[in-house]
Design an enzyme around this catalytic site. Structure first.
Site, PDB file in Angstrom:
ATOM      1  N   ASP A  12       1.503  -1.587   0.259  1.00  0.00           N
ATOM      2  CA  ASP A  12      -0.170   0.079  -0.033  1.00  0.00           C
ATOM      3  C   ASP A  12       0.858   1.184   0.379  1.00  0.00           C
ATOM      4  OD1 ASP A  12      -1.711   1.817  -0.053  1.00  0.00           O
ATOM      5  OD2 ASP A  12      -3.025   1.072   1.780  1.00  0.00           O
ATOM      6  N   GLY A  57      -0.168   5.233  -4.191  1.00  0.00           N
ATOM      7  CA  GLY A  57      -0.595   7.149  -4.733  1.00  0.00           C
ATOM      8  C   GLY A  57      -0.102   7.472  -3.962  1.00  0.00           C
ATOM      9  N   ARG A  58       0.312   7.618  -2.547  1.00  0.00           N
ATOM     10  CA  ARG A  58       0.757   8.754  -1.761  1.00  0.00           C
ATOM     11  C   ARG A  58       2.399   8.716  -1.936  1.00  0.00           C
ATOM     12  NH1 ARG A  58      -1.343   5.415   3.611  1.00  0.00           N
ATOM     13  NH2 ARG A  58      -1.717   4.504   2.021  1.00  0.00           N
ATOM     14  N   HIS A  86       2.640   3.894  -9.165  1.00  0.00           N
ATOM     15  CA  HIS A  86       2.779   2.072  -8.809  1.00  0.00           C
ATOM     16  C   HIS A  86       4.356   1.712 -10.473  1.00  0.00           C
ATOM     17  CE1 HIS A  86      -0.894   2.144  -8.083  1.00  0.00           C
ATOM     18  NE2 HIS A  86      -1.907   2.927  -8.491  1.00  0.00           N
ATOM     19  N   TRP A 104     -11.171  -2.164  -8.726  1.00  0.00           N
ATOM     20  CA  TRP A 104     -12.143  -2.098 -10.190  1.00  0.00           C
ATOM     21  C   TRP A 104     -12.479  -0.752 -10.210  1.00  0.00           C
ATOM     22  CZ3 TRP A 104     -10.309  -4.382 -14.086  1.00  0.00           C
ATOM     23  CH2 TRP A 104      -9.608  -6.029 -14.186  1.00  0.00           C
ATOM     24  N   LEU A 122      10.437 -20.859  -4.535  1.00  0.00           N
ATOM     25  CA  LEU A 122       9.928 -20.346  -3.879  1.00  0.00           C
ATOM     26  C   LEU A 122       8.716 -20.269  -4.443  1.00  0.00           C
ATOM     27  CD1 LEU A 122       9.685 -17.543  -2.082  1.00  0.00           C
ATOM     28  CD2 LEU A 122       9.642 -16.104  -3.940  1.00  0.00           C
TER      29      LEU A 122
HETATM   30  C1  FPP Z   1      -1.906   0.349  -3.158  1.00  0.00           C
HETATM   31  O1  FPP Z   1      -1.397   1.301  -3.875  1.00  0.00           O
HETATM   32  C2  FPP Z   1      -0.892  -0.374  -4.660  1.00  0.00           C
HETATM   33  C3  FPP Z   1      -1.803  -1.259  -5.327  1.00  0.00           C
HETATM   34  C4  FPP Z   1      -3.413  -0.730  -5.248  1.00  0.00           C
HETATM   35  C5  FPP Z   1      -1.323  -2.200  -6.230  1.00  0.00           C
HETATM   36  C6  FPP Z   1      -0.541  -2.439  -6.041  1.00  0.00           C
HETATM   37  C7  FPP Z   1       0.319  -2.355  -6.983  1.00  0.00           C
HETATM   38  C8  FPP Z   1       1.806  -2.986  -7.893  1.00  0.00           C
HETATM   39  C9  FPP Z   1       2.846  -2.880  -6.663  1.00  0.00           C
HETATM   40  C10 FPP Z   1       2.716  -3.216  -9.076  1.00  0.00           C
HETATM   41  C11 FPP Z   1       1.913  -3.912  -9.604  1.00  0.00           C
HETATM   42  C12 FPP Z   1       2.131  -5.284  -9.348  1.00  0.00           C
HETATM   43  C13 FPP Z   1       3.498  -6.406  -9.950  1.00  0.00           C
HETATM   44  C14 FPP Z   1       2.493  -7.672  -9.307  1.00  0.00           C
HETATM   45  C15 FPP Z   1       3.592  -6.016 -11.218  1.00  0.00           C
HETATM   46  P1  FPP Z   1      -2.172   2.839  -3.305  1.00  0.00           P
HETATM   47  O2  FPP Z   1      -2.507   2.886  -4.961  1.00  0.00           O
HETATM   48  O3  FPP Z   1      -3.083   2.111  -3.222  1.00  0.00           O
HETATM   49  O4  FPP Z   1      -1.997   4.301  -2.686  1.00  0.00           O
HETATM   50  P2  FPP Z   1      -2.289   4.771  -1.803  1.00  0.00           P
HETATM   51  O5  FPP Z   1      -3.246   4.153  -0.840  1.00  0.00           O
HETATM   52  O6  FPP Z   1      -1.699   5.965  -1.620  1.00  0.00           O
HETATM   53  O7  FPP Z   1      -3.386   5.838  -2.670  1.00  0.00           O
END
Ligand code: FPP
Length: 236
Positions: A16, A19-20, A33, A65, A127
């Site tokens: 997580d 975005g931040r 991302h 989604w 793994l």
């Molecule tokens: C949460 O951060 C993260 C996600 C919703 C996506 C996780 C995806 C990746 C790390 C990259 C792609 C993965 C692979 C396997 C190639 P957030 O967007 O909710 O962050 P925020 O809470 O700060 O807005």
């Protein structure tokens, strides 16, 4: 006599804070991302190096989604890239890959690339990298209930045959042991519909580090903390 350390076979992570991380730098969320996907590679390598047998990453939830089309497209694009580019490294590091989630919601080219990667890495055994994609734990449990009910209706099993082991085998995570340790980055302290059944006795670790800043050193420090915890599984 010194206390015996906890064994560690399976780490699950809620990645997580992408975005931040980007917003703090005045960048579009997509850059968070992108950096997050690089960290995925580093942590998969690190998990192999520290010797865990299973790593489960929450890459995209069923709730995700509902994000903007742009953001969903970015995440699917990163996933496509990962599916196409990572076979060689997975083979070199003896990593088997497995996907869990609602594949019906994903584009057909992604689903076939996922299945191909699962088949191509099926013999690897250092793994197992389990990627939760379009995954929601409540739906997983509902699907397992439906499957179990169908078996009862068909007469293949009786109601009394339903027990914890049997029900666990109806979940996407069949044959994957429950996580020993769950890490969530970014400071949020929630489970967010992730592995609700499987986390029953898992040790939880919440770090304020945003996922794009997470690294092997922090993973090793968290493992050190986990090893000293007392796991009682409800016993005294
Ligand atoms: C949460 O951060 C993260 C996600 C919703 C996506 C996780 C995806 C990746 C790390 C990259 C792609 C993965 C692979 C396997 C190639 P957030 O967007 O909710 O962050 P925020 O809470 O700060 O807005």
């Amino acid at each position: 006599m010194t206390k015996e350390e906890n064994s560690l076979e399976h780490i699950a992570i809620i990645m997580d804070g992408n975005g931040r991380w980007a917003t703090k730098r005045g960048l579009p969320r997509s850059m968070g991302h992108k950096k997050g996907a690089e960290v995925v590679k580093e942590i998969v390598r690190a998990a192999g190096e520290v010797g865990v047998k299973f790593l489960t990453l929450y890459a995209f939830s069923t709730e995700n989604w509902q994000r903007s089309k742009d953001e969903v497209d970015t995440l699917m694009g990163l996933l496509r890239q990962y599916l196409k580019s990572d076979l060689q490294e997975l083979q070199e590091n003896n990593v088997r890959i497995k996907f869990i989630g609602e594949s019906e919601m994903l584009d057909a080219d992604i689903v076939s690339a996922m299945r191909k990667l699962e088949i191509d890495t099926a013999q690897n055994d250092a793994l197992t990298l389990c990627i939760a994609l379009s995954y929601g734990s409540r739906q997983e449990i509902v699907n397992a209930v439906k499957k179990t009910a169908a078996l009862v209706k068909k007469g293949d099993i009786s109601v009394n045959d339903i027990d914890i082991k049997m029900f666990s085998d109806m979940l996407y995570t069949k044959s994957i042991p429950d996580p020993d340790l769950l890490i969530r980055t970014s400071g949020e302290q929630r489970i967010s519909n992730y592995l609700l059944w499987q986390l029953a006795y898992t040790e939880l670790y919440f770090t304020k580090t945003l996922w794009p800043d997470f690294n092997k050193d922090e993973l090793v420090a968290i493992i050190k903390d986990y090893k000293t915890r007392e796991r009682r599984y409800g016993k005294v």
